[in-house]
Design an enzyme around this catalytic site. Structure first.
Site, PDB file in Angstrom:
ATOM      1  N   LYS A 274       0.861  -1.181   0.000  1.00 14.07           N
ATOM      2  CA  LYS A 274       0.000   0.000   0.000  1.00 14.07           C
ATOM      3  C   LYS A 274       0.899   1.234   0.000  1.00 14.07           C
ATOM      4  CE  LYS A 274      -3.259   2.664   2.889  1.00 14.07           C
ATOM      5  NZ  LYS A 274      -4.176   2.678   4.044  1.00 14.07           N
ATOM      6  N   LYS A 286     -10.170  13.114   7.359  1.00 10.76           N
ATOM      7  CA  LYS A 286      -9.763  12.821   8.739  1.00 10.76           C
ATOM      8  C   LYS A 286      -9.739  14.117   9.548  1.00 10.76           C
ATOM      9  CE  LYS A 286      -6.582   8.981   7.693  1.00 10.76           C
ATOM     10  NZ  LYS A 286      -7.243   7.871   8.399  1.00 10.76           N
ATOM     11  N   ASP A 356     -12.066   7.207   3.183  1.00  8.80           N
ATOM     12  CA  ASP A 356     -10.890   6.965   4.026  1.00  8.80           C
ATOM     13  C   ASP A 356     -10.516   5.484   4.071  1.00  8.80           C
ATOM     14  OD1 ASP A 356      -8.777   7.661   5.613  1.00  8.80           O
ATOM     15  OD2 ASP A 356      -9.960   7.951   7.449  1.00  8.80           O
ATOM     16  N   GLU A 358      -9.352   3.736   1.746  1.00 10.62           N
ATOM     17  CA  GLU A 358      -8.784   3.794   0.394  1.00 10.62           C
ATOM     18  C   GLU A 358      -7.724   2.731   0.127  1.00 10.62           C
ATOM     19  OE1 GLU A 358      -7.631   5.411   2.888  1.00 10.62           O
ATOM     20  OE2 GLU A 358      -5.480   5.087   2.654  1.00 10.62           O
ATOM     21  N   ARG A 360      -7.609  -0.434   0.734  1.00  8.74           N
ATOM     22  CA  ARG A 360      -8.130  -1.676   0.165  1.00  8.74           C
ATOM     23  C   ARG A 360      -8.477  -1.501  -1.313  1.00  8.74           C
ATOM     24  NH1 ARG A 360     -12.716  -1.800   4.703  1.00  8.74           N
ATOM     25  NH2 ARG A 360     -10.982  -0.812   5.773  1.00  8.74           N
TER      26      ARG A 360
HETATM   27  N1  BES Z   1      -4.298   4.737   6.669  1.00 11.71           N
HETATM   28  C1  BES Z   1      -5.424   4.469   7.462  1.00 11.71           C
HETATM   29  C2  BES Z   1      -5.153   3.487   8.594  1.00 11.71           C
HETATM   30  C3  BES Z   1      -4.147   3.909   9.644  1.00 11.71           C
HETATM   31  C4  BES Z   1      -4.593   4.365  10.873  1.00 11.71           C
HETATM   32  C5  BES Z   1      -2.796   3.785   9.433  1.00 11.71           C
HETATM   33  C6  BES Z   1      -3.680   4.715  11.845  1.00 11.71           C
HETATM   34  C7  BES Z   1      -1.879   4.149  10.414  1.00 11.71           C
HETATM   35  C8  BES Z   1      -2.327   4.608  11.624  1.00 11.71           C
HETATM   36  C9  BES Z   1      -6.536   3.889   6.600  1.00 11.71           C
HETATM   37  O1  BES Z   1      -6.563   4.306   5.281  1.00 11.71           O
HETATM   38  C10 BES Z   1      -7.836   4.291   7.199  1.00 11.71           C
HETATM   39  O2  BES Z   1      -8.098   5.448   7.252  1.00 11.71           O
HETATM   40  N2  BES Z   1      -8.628   3.303   7.620  1.00 11.71           N
HETATM   41  C11 BES Z   1      -9.904   3.556   8.196  1.00 11.71           C
HETATM   42  C12 BES Z   1     -10.882   2.570   7.624  1.00 11.71           C
HETATM   43  C13 BES Z   1     -12.324   2.844   7.970  1.00 11.71           C
HETATM   44  C14 BES Z   1     -12.775   4.134   7.315  1.00 11.71           C
HETATM   45  C15 BES Z   1     -13.169   1.695   7.509  1.00 11.71           C
HETATM   46  C16 BES Z   1      -9.781   3.371   9.709  1.00 11.71           C
HETATM   47  O3  BES Z   1      -9.019   2.491  10.134  1.00 11.71           O
HETATM   48  O4  BES Z   1     -10.388   4.138  10.431  1.00 11.71           O
HETATM   49 ZN    ZN Z   2      -4.775   4.868   4.507  1.00 10.41          ZN
HETATM   50 MN    MN Z   3      -7.586   6.118   4.997  1.00 14.36          MN
END
Ligand code: BES
Ligand code: ZN
Ligand code: MN
Length: 512
Positions: A274, A286, A356, A358, A360
């Site tokens: 990724k 965010k 967010d 993204e 996947r």
């Molecule tokens: N890049 C983030 C996940 C992340 C969180 C990485 C903290 C490093 C530290 C990912 O793209 C994300 O935002 N995931 C969301 C998914 C949700 C919207 C289903 C999450 O984990 O909140």
């Molecule tokens: Zn991310």
């Molecule tokens: Mn994200």
């Protein structure tokens, strides 16, 4: 990069700015570890009691500096804690040596040369010490000390330059195993530190295009073939997931393919990373407090890139293909909206409920593309979910797989190389939470078990019958706390050592 030499010189006679010795935590106070005999002798056999008086206990990570007696060539002794004394007939664990060497190298920032007289019984010990020292010496200084007025110019916050040279004592420089150990440690840590540099580079400079350019240059240097799909090629190829994530940004996405091949390879591994160079969340933006470190969202791609180059440098007898799914996730008038439907490279349609989620989407395309070449196994690496951080904390990555034995192997390999990980399930009942009234699947499901939901989403894009594992490194990829052992602040290079060891095992025919 810090230089590494193997030295036959005795601890008493080698010229260096500091001499590193090990001290372990014994039942009745600190115990001087093997390797430091000559140093202890220079203290009339009283080094342990001197350290005790200074308050040293031998606890892991503890660093005690003391002036050396004049009979030693080095002016300073640095005693580094190794943790508990091993059980009788047991050696110091590789990870204890790695961490101690890392703590010592960090404490010696600003010095030119340090001799490491830590316990070495076999080449594996020398390798662990070398790894720890070279990783611990790492500093990201590219954006510091730029002030034009030389008088005021300092290396931000007064940070010192990394320790310049590590001389390993107790290693046998002419012994093949020791030479190989040193060479492996150098190649591996240089690549881990390269990954760290990429992760730490601010997102205004490390765009998908810039990342692809770094990969292209490194590929040329190390005999790795690099192919870059730019936004036009991605449109032509139908990579709707990568394009959908990247379309809100001024910095267009890329899919980079890295190919390392070996003439005697029996197996091919595909690594998928990724590579979100910045994750703002997109339209599902965010909030402040959650976006400051999101330059780290390309850590999976950095790990894959580093692992492929390391495999090439080590000349492993296995083919390793790396896929870097690079995009910047930004909100704008051209960004994907929550509610949009994307047609993925596989043909599957995805209703984007949350922009967010993204990672996947870009990984789905890359997994399908990687599957087309029918590799023996696919391993994807991603800072995929906050849920995995909730579950496992900041130092442990989660492993999911469609093959229990493969998941176990990866867990064991990670343990062996000193990376904390834990096997996680892919409970099939969580799949229905991603049912979409409009498309084949939604990019979000139940909140509970969010890391596993993401894993189940990825699974849908893995080719039929292909062994696959997913490493969610969202916790350990980026270290926000105080440095410890060989782990600096910022990008850590998480998963590189596991991936390289997996490639080595595959080359040796030990897997599947
Ligand atoms: N890049 C983030 C996940 C992340 C969180 C990485 C903290 C490093 C530290 C990912 O793209 C994300 O935002 N995931 C969301 C998914 C949700 C919207 C289903 C999450 O984990 O909140
Ligand atoms: Zn991310
Ligand atoms: Mn994200």
């Amino acid at each position: 990069m810090t230089a590494l030499t193997l030295s036959t010189a005795g601890a008493a006679t080698l010229r260096a700015d500091a001499l590193v010795v090990g001290v372990a935590k014994g039942a009745k106070g600190p115990v001087v570890a093997p390797g430091a005999e000559a140093v202890d002798k220079a203290f009339d056999g009283k080094l342990a009691s001197v350290l005790d008086t200074l308050g040293a206990t031998g606890a892991e990570g503890e660093v005690t500096k003391l002036p050396a007696p004049s009979s030693l060539k080095a002016p300073v002794i640095l005693a580094v804690g190794l943790g508990p004394v091993p059980e009788k007939d047991e050696a110091y664990a590789a990870e204890s040596l790695r961490r101690a060497a890392g703590s010592a190298a960090r404490a010696l920032a600003g010095s030119k040369k340090a001799a490491f007289a830590l316990p070495v019984e076999a080449s594996e010990d020398a390798e662990a010490i070398a790894e720890g020292a070279l990783l611990g010496a790492y500093a990201f200084t590219a954006y510091q000390g730029g002030e034009k007025d030389a008088k005021n110019a300092k290396n931000g916050n007064g940070a010192k330059q990394p320790l310049a040279e590590v001389a390993l004592l107790g290693a046998k420089p002419r012994d093949k195993a020791y030479k190989a150990a040193a060479e492996r440690a150098i190649a591996l840590t240089e690549e881990i530190n390269r990954a760290r540099d990429l992760i730490n580079t601010p997102p205004n400079d490390l765009t998908p295009e810039a990342f692809a350019a770094v990969a292209t240059a490194a590929g040329k240097e190390h005999g790795v073939k690099v192919q870059v799909l730019d936004e036009k090629a991605l449109v032509k190829g139908g990579f709707g997931g990568i394009l959908g994530v990247g379309q809100g940004s001024q910095n267009p996405p890329r899919l980079v393919k890295l190919s390392y091949t070996h003439s005697k390879a029996a197996k091919t591994l595909a690594l998928v990373g990724k590579g979100i160079t910045y994750d703002s969340g997109g339209i599902s933006l965010k909030p402040a407090g959650h976006n400051e470190t999101m330059k780290c969202d390309m850590s999976g791609a950095a790990a894959v890139f580093a692992a492929v180059v390391a495999a090439a440098r080590l000349g492993l007898a296995v083919n390793v293909t790396g896929w870097l799914a690079l995009a910047e996730n930004m909100p704008s008038g051209s960004a994907t909206r929550p509610g949009d439907v994307l047609r993925m490279y596989s043909g599957k349609t995805v209703e984007v409920l949350n922009t967010d989620a993204e990672g996947r989407l870009v990984l789905g395309d890359a997994l399908t593309r990687a599957s087309e070449e029918n590799p023996d196994a696919i391993i994807d690496v991603a800072t995929l979910t906050g849920a995995m951080v909730m579950a496992l904390g900041n130092r442990t990555f989660g492993i999911m797989s469609n093959d229990d034995a493969f998941r176990t192997s990866i867990h064991e390999i990670a343990e062996e190389v000193g990376e904390q990980s834990w096997p996680m399930p892919l409970p099939s009942e969580l799949r229905k939470g991603m049912d979409s009234p409009t498309a084949d699947i939604a990019n979000m499901g139940e909140r509970m078990g969010g890391g596993l939901v993401a894993g189940l989403f990825l699974k849908e894009f893995v080719g039929e019958g292909i062994t696959w594992a997913h490493l969610d490194i969202a916790g350990p990829a980026f270290h926000e706390g105080a440095p410890f052992g060989y782990t600096p602040k910022g990008g850590t290079g998480s998963a590189v050592r596991t991936l390289v060891k997996l490639a080595e095992r595959t080359a040796d025919g030990d897997l599947g």
